[in-house]
Design an enzyme around this catalytic site. Structure first.
Site, PDB file in Angstrom:
ATOM      1  N   ASP A 184      -9.916   1.052   8.966  1.00  0.00           N
ATOM      2  CA  ASP A 184      -8.626   0.664   8.432  1.00  0.00           C
ATOM      3  C   ASP A 184      -8.990  -0.823   8.174  1.00  0.00           C
ATOM      4  O   ASP A 184      -9.311  -1.578   8.997  1.00  0.00           O
ATOM      5  CB  ASP A 184      -7.510   0.995   9.366  1.00  0.00           C
ATOM      6  N   ALA A 243      -9.275  -0.860  -1.637  1.00  0.00           N
ATOM      7  CA  ALA A 243      -8.579  -0.181  -0.897  1.00  0.00           C
ATOM      8  C   ALA A 243      -6.952  -0.658  -0.966  1.00  0.00           C
ATOM      9  O   ALA A 243      -6.842  -1.671  -0.944  1.00  0.00           O
ATOM     10  CB  ALA A 243      -9.335  -0.427   0.644  1.00  0.00           C
ATOM     11  N   TYR A 261       5.212  -0.598  -5.191  1.00  0.00           N
ATOM     12  CA  TYR A 261       3.895  -0.754  -5.216  1.00  0.00           C
ATOM     13  C   TYR A 261       3.753  -1.674  -6.613  1.00  0.00           C
ATOM     14  O   TYR A 261       2.880  -2.578  -6.174  1.00  0.00           O
ATOM     15  CB  TYR A 261       3.689   0.764  -6.084  1.00  0.00           C
TER      16      TYR A 261
END
Length: 256
Positions: free
Chosen positions: A51, A70, A137
């Site tokens: 992560d 990512a 977003y």
């Protein structure tokens, strides 16, 4: 070069990583692998399942350039857990950029989004226009851009704002219009179009990968934000173009 690609097991990241390996680079991929790992093993490839919020564990030794892909991608996924999305898309990115500078990284490429512009009345959406994000977003992408550009005095920073990426990848996405229509046509011989007048800008995945390769080849281009995309096309037009390649019926229904 030795290049770090975060999100290198994703839709774009998988194609980009394999192209960079073919170009002769050494690539380190960091990815949670929520959707698996479709990369083919290679001597010059290192894949680390982790992560990115565990930023201090990201291997940066010898890395000359970072391609940061990512993120929690697209509006529906972000809305499921906005707090997680801010942590991954912004806070983890800031930690990565800070550690990259300390490790001597010279070039930082960020996969942002053309959606940061929101809805514009102008016919030409250029980099001179002010971002006006309308979703969480979009906002995480805009804020991340500003965070990364704050490091431009310490390394070259290029924020790329892609249109909707479509095309074939070993790690496919079928939630974008071009890919969705294509799989419907192949599987069912039928494409369902809701509305049809709404427009979407697109860019093929091979072109998107070439954009990143271009900036890696020309790292001294001025730091800043760059659009990457093609003209807006109506959704119905996209379906018709797919039908020209894969014979299928197009059914148009009213949008919700």
């Amino acid at each position: 070069m030795r290049i770090l690609v975060t999100g290198g097991c994703g839709f774009v990241g998988t194609v980009l990583t394999e192209r960079l390996l073919a170009d002769g680079h050494e690539v380190v991929v960091v990815d949670t692998q929520w959707f698996g790992n479709h990369l083919r093993p290679a001597d010059s490839l290192t894949v680390v399942q982790m992560d990115i919020r565990d930023a201090r564990s990201i291997p940066l030794d010898g890395v000359e350039a970072v391609v940061h892909l990512a993120n929690i991608a697209n509006d529906p996924a972000v809305e499921l857990n906005p707090e997680l999305s801010w942590e991954v898309n912004v806070l983890a990115g800031q930690q990565l950029a800070d550690l990259a500078v300390r490790a001597g990284v010279r070039h930082f490429l960020f996969g942002s989004s053309g959606s940061v512009y929101g809805v514009k009345e102008e016919s030409q959406v250029t980099e001179d226009l002010e971002p006006t994000p309308i979703s969480v977003y979009n906002k995480t992408k805009m804020v991340a851009e500003r965070v990364f550009l704050s490091y431009r005095d310490s390394m070259q920073v290029h924020c790329i704002r892609p249109a909707t990426v479509c095309g074939v990848s070993p790690r496919m996405r079928l939630d974008v219009s071009g890919n969705m229509f294509t799989i419907q046509a192949i599987s069912n011989g039928l494409m369902t179009v809701f509305g049809g007048d709404q427009t979407r800008p697109n860019i093929h995945i091979d072109d998107m990968v070439d954009v990143y390769r271009h900036f890696l080849d020309w790292p001294d281009l001025p730091s800043g934000c760059y659009n990457a995309g093609f003209e807006n096309l109506p959704i119905l037009d996209i379906a018709e173009r797919v039908r020209n390649v894969v014979p299928a019926e197009v059914v148009v229904t009213e949008s919700n």
